[in-house]
Enzyme design. Structure first.
Site, short mmCIF file in Angstrom:
data_model
loop_
_atom_site.label_atom_id
_atom_site.label_comp_id
_atom_site.label_asym_id
_atom_site.label_seq_id
_atom_site.Cartn_x
_atom_site.Cartn_y
_atom_site.Cartn_z
N ASP A 24 23.44 13.22 -0.76
CA ASP A 24 22.56 14.61 -0.24
C ASP A 24 21.83 14.33 1.26
O ASP A 24 22.33 14.04 2.17
CB ASP A 24 21.11 14.26 -0.83
CG ASP A 24 20.71 15.27 -1.00
OD1 ASP A 24 21.26 16.46 -1.17
OD2 ASP A 24 18.90 14.75 -1.76
N GLY A 25 22.38 15.72 1.54
CA GLY A 25 21.67 15.96 2.28
C GLY A 25 22.68 17.10 3.63
O GLY A 25 23.09 17.58 4.39
N ASN A 26 23.87 17.53 2.63
CA ASN A 26 25.03 18.44 3.32
C ASN A 26 24.75 19.90 4.61
O ASN A 26 24.68 20.16 4.96
CB ASN A 26 26.25 18.46 1.92
CG ASN A 26 27.27 17.25 1.93
OD1 ASN A 26 26.25 15.86 2.50
ND2 ASN A 26 28.26 17.05 0.82
N ARG A 28 21.15 20.75 4.69
CA ARG A 28 21.16 20.57 5.64
C ARG A 28 21.32 20.41 6.67
O ARG A 28 20.88 20.51 8.34
CB ARG A 28 19.17 19.27 5.47
CG ARG A 28 18.28 20.44 5.02
CD ARG A 28 17.30 18.69 3.78
NE ARG A 28 18.10 18.17 2.69
CZ ARG A 28 17.91 17.11 2.16
NH1 ARG A 28 16.32 17.01 2.84
NH2 ARG A 28 17.95 16.81 0.98
N ARG A 37 26.08 25.97 4.88
CA ARG A 37 25.68 25.48 4.15
C ARG A 37 27.37 24.70 3.69
O ARG A 37 27.25 23.76 3.56
CB ARG A 37 25.06 25.51 3.13
CG ARG A 37 23.36 25.71 2.71
CD ARG A 37 22.80 26.00 2.00
NE ARG A 37 23.07 24.88 0.67
CZ ARG A 37 21.74 24.11 0.50
NH1 ARG A 37 21.16 24.01 1.26
NH2 ARG A 37 22.48 23.09 -0.16
N HIS A 41 29.68 20.52 3.76
CA HIS A 41 30.02 19.97 1.76
C HIS A 41 31.18 19.16 2.53
O HIS A 41 31.79 17.47 2.11
CB HIS A 41 30.33 20.16 0.83
CG HIS A 41 28.85 21.06 0.01
ND1 HIS A 41 27.97 20.03 0.21
CD2 HIS A 41 28.84 22.35 -0.25
CE1 HIS A 41 26.66 20.32 -0.78
NE2 HIS A 41 27.18 22.47 -0.26
N ARG A 75 23.70 26.49 -8.30
CA ARG A 75 24.22 27.32 -6.73
C ARG A 75 24.69 28.40 -6.71
O ARG A 75 25.30 28.62 -7.78
CB ARG A 75 24.42 26.00 -5.84
CG ARG A 75 23.60 25.01 -6.23
CD ARG A 75 24.16 24.28 -4.89
NE ARG A 75 22.91 22.33 -5.50
CZ ARG A 75 22.94 21.68 -3.92
NH1 ARG A 75 23.92 21.89 -2.80
NH2 ARG A 75 21.85 20.95 -3.76
N LEU A 135 38.80 -1.83 -5.74
CA LEU A 135 37.81 -0.91 -6.15
C LEU A 135 37.96 -0.15 -7.57
O LEU A 135 38.97 0.78 -7.20
CB LEU A 135 37.41 -0.64 -4.51
CG LEU A 135 35.65 0.48 -4.84
CD1 LEU A 135 34.85 -0.53 -4.45
CD2 LEU A 135 35.88 1.05 -2.90
N ARG A 192 20.12 6.53 -1.67
CA ARG A 192 20.14 7.84 -1.38
C ARG A 192 19.59 8.25 -0.84
O ARG A 192 18.97 7.86 0.41
CB ARG A 192 19.04 8.31 -2.34
CG ARG A 192 18.87 10.55 -2.41
CD ARG A 192 18.30 10.82 -3.79
NE ARG A 192 18.29 12.21 -3.63
CZ ARG A 192 18.79 13.45 -4.49
NH1 ARG A 192 17.63 12.64 -5.76
NH2 ARG A 192 18.55 14.34 -4.13
N ILE A 199 15.29 10.10 -8.71
CA ILE A 199 16.49 10.36 -9.29
C ILE A 199 17.38 11.95 -9.21
O ILE A 199 18.43 11.70 -9.32
CB ILE A 199 16.21 9.70 -10.95
CG1 ILE A 199 15.19 8.80 -10.23
CG2 ILE A 199 17.19 9.32 -11.61
CD1 ILE A 199 16.25 7.17 -9.69
N SER A 200 17.29 12.82 -9.46
CA SER A 200 17.23 14.12 -9.52
C SER A 200 18.39 14.06 -10.55
O SER A 200 19.82 14.51 -10.64
CB SER A 200 18.76 14.75 -8.05
OG SER A 200 17.04 14.85 -7.01
C1 IPE Z 1 21.29 15.86 -6.56
O1 IPE Z 1 21.61 16.36 -5.32
C2 IPE Z 1 23.38 15.72 -6.61
C3 IPE Z 1 24.38 14.97 -6.17
C4 IPE Z 1 23.52 14.62 -5.17
C5 IPE Z 1 25.18 15.66 -6.62
P1 IPE Z 1 20.53 17.36 -5.59
O2 IPE Z 1 20.20 18.04 -3.98
O3 IPE Z 1 20.59 18.30 -5.89
O4 IPE Z 1 19.24 17.09 -6.21
P2 IPE Z 1 18.02 17.92 -5.81
O5 IPE Z 1 17.64 19.50 -5.93
O6 IPE Z 1 17.00 17.55 -4.27
O7 IPE Z 1 16.44 17.34 -6.62
C1 IPE Z 2 24.40 17.25 -1.91
O1 IPE Z 2 24.00 18.18 -0.32
C2 IPE Z 2 26.05 17.32 -2.13
C3 IPE Z 2 25.29 17.99 -3.38
C4 IPE Z 2 24.15 18.06 -4.13
C5 IPE Z 2 26.29 18.48 -4.11
P1 IPE Z 2 23.00 19.32 -0.77
O2 IPE Z 2 24.17 20.92 -1.08
O3 IPE Z 2 22.24 18.66 -1.62
O4 IPE Z 2 22.49 19.44 0.34
P2 IPE Z 2 20.45 19.34 0.70
O5 IPE Z 2 20.05 18.73 0.34
O6 IPE Z 2 20.68 20.95 1.11
O7 IPE Z 2 21.09 19.02 2.20
MG MG Z 3 20.25 18.36 -1.91
#
Ligand code: IPE
Ligand code: IPE
Ligand code: MG
Length: 247
Positions: A24-26, A28, A37, A41, A75, A135, A192, A199-200
């Site tokens: 998570d966080g790509n 941001r 954004r 990725h 999205r 693996l 995470r 947990i999402s």
């Molecule tokens: C969870 O992250 C899904 C993946 C990492 C693929 P999200 O960014 O979609 O989750 P929320 O919206 O923060 O709960």
């Molecule tokens: C994780 O990064 C990738 C996916 C959920 C697919 P995000 O795209 O959720 O990045 P943030 O949480 O908005 O920073």
């Molecule tokens: Mg996210």
């Protein structure tokens, strides 16, 4: 030093067999640099490589990466497209090297929802890496924990309706066998990134007793040092599974 961290992991009590990561966080990461954004990725693929290599070096048997959730379809279209393109690029660029390293890739989720080009990429990476024994890498794509459970229940109900399954025989093992992760041990450790404490909809059944490590690091910045730090954190945990501790 990263090698010191790996030595510490190896010297530690136990390496988790199965590590799962909510990458998570790509978005941001990109926004913080004034970028679109979707560029985050692409950058996240480096972190995937780091985690695979760290898993191989540390002796983790199974690495499960949450790449795209069922809910992520909601999205904006351009972002969904960028995420699917990242999957195809990964399959095209990394399959040979993954196979050479003995990594067996499986893509788990509603693969039928992907377009033809992405389904081809999935088939390609699974075929080229099939049989790898160092693996097991699970890429969770169009995956949701609730959706997985609904699918499992539906398949059992169908078999019961056809007279092939006695409803009274349904137990945890049978349900486990109807999940995408059938036959695999549950994750020992869930990581995470980006600091989110939720947990999402990830592996709702399988995470019942998993240790959780949350790091503020955004996914594109996550490297093997961060991975080893998560393993070291895990090694300090006392797992109880509802029983009394060993003190
Ligand atoms: C969870 O992250 C899904 C993946 C990492 C693929 P999200 O960014 O979609 O989750 P929320 O919206 O923060 O709960
Ligand atoms: C994780 O990064 C990738 C996916 C959920 C697919 P995000 O795209 O959720 O990045 P943030 O949480 O908005 O920073
Ligand atoms: Mg996210």
């Amino acid at each position: 030093m990263v090698s010191d961290l790996l030595d510490a992991v190896r010297a530690g009590s136990r390496v988790p067999r199965h590590v799962a990561i909510v990458m998570d966080g790509n978005g941001r990461w990109a926004e913080g640099r004034g970028l679109a954004r979707h560029l985050g990725h692409g950058e996240g693929m480096k972190a995937v490589r780091e985690s695979v290599e760290a898993s191989l070096a540390a002796g983790v048997e199974i690495l499960t990466l949450f790449a795209f959730s069922t809910q992520n379809w909601k999205r904006p279209e351009a972002e969904v497209r960028a995420l699917m393109e990242a999957l195809r690029t990964y399959a095209r660029k990394e399959s040979a090297e993954l196979a050479a390293s003995g990594v067996e890739v499986r893509v788990l989720g509603e693969v039928e929802r992907l377009n033809a080009a992405s389904r081809d990429a999935v088939r390609h990476i699974e075929e080229v890496t099939g049989g790898g024994s160092e693996l097991r890498l699970n890429l969770m794509v169009s995956y949701g924990g609730r959706e997985e459970l609904v699918r499992a229940v539906r398949s059992m109900a169908r078999r019961a309706g056809d007279g092939l399954l006695d409803p009274g025989s349904i137990d945890a093992d049978l349900l486990e066998g109807a999940l995408y992760t059938a036959g695999l041990p549950d994750p020992d450790l869930l990581v995470r990134t980006s600091g989110e404490q939720r947990i999402s909809n990830f592996m709702l059944w399988q995470l019942a007793y998993t240790e959780i490590h949350i790091t503020a690091t955004l996914w594109p910045d996550f490297d093997r040092g961060d991975f080893y730090a998560a393993l070291l954190d895990y090694q300090r945990r006392e797992r109880r599974f509802g029983e009394v501790g060993t003190g």
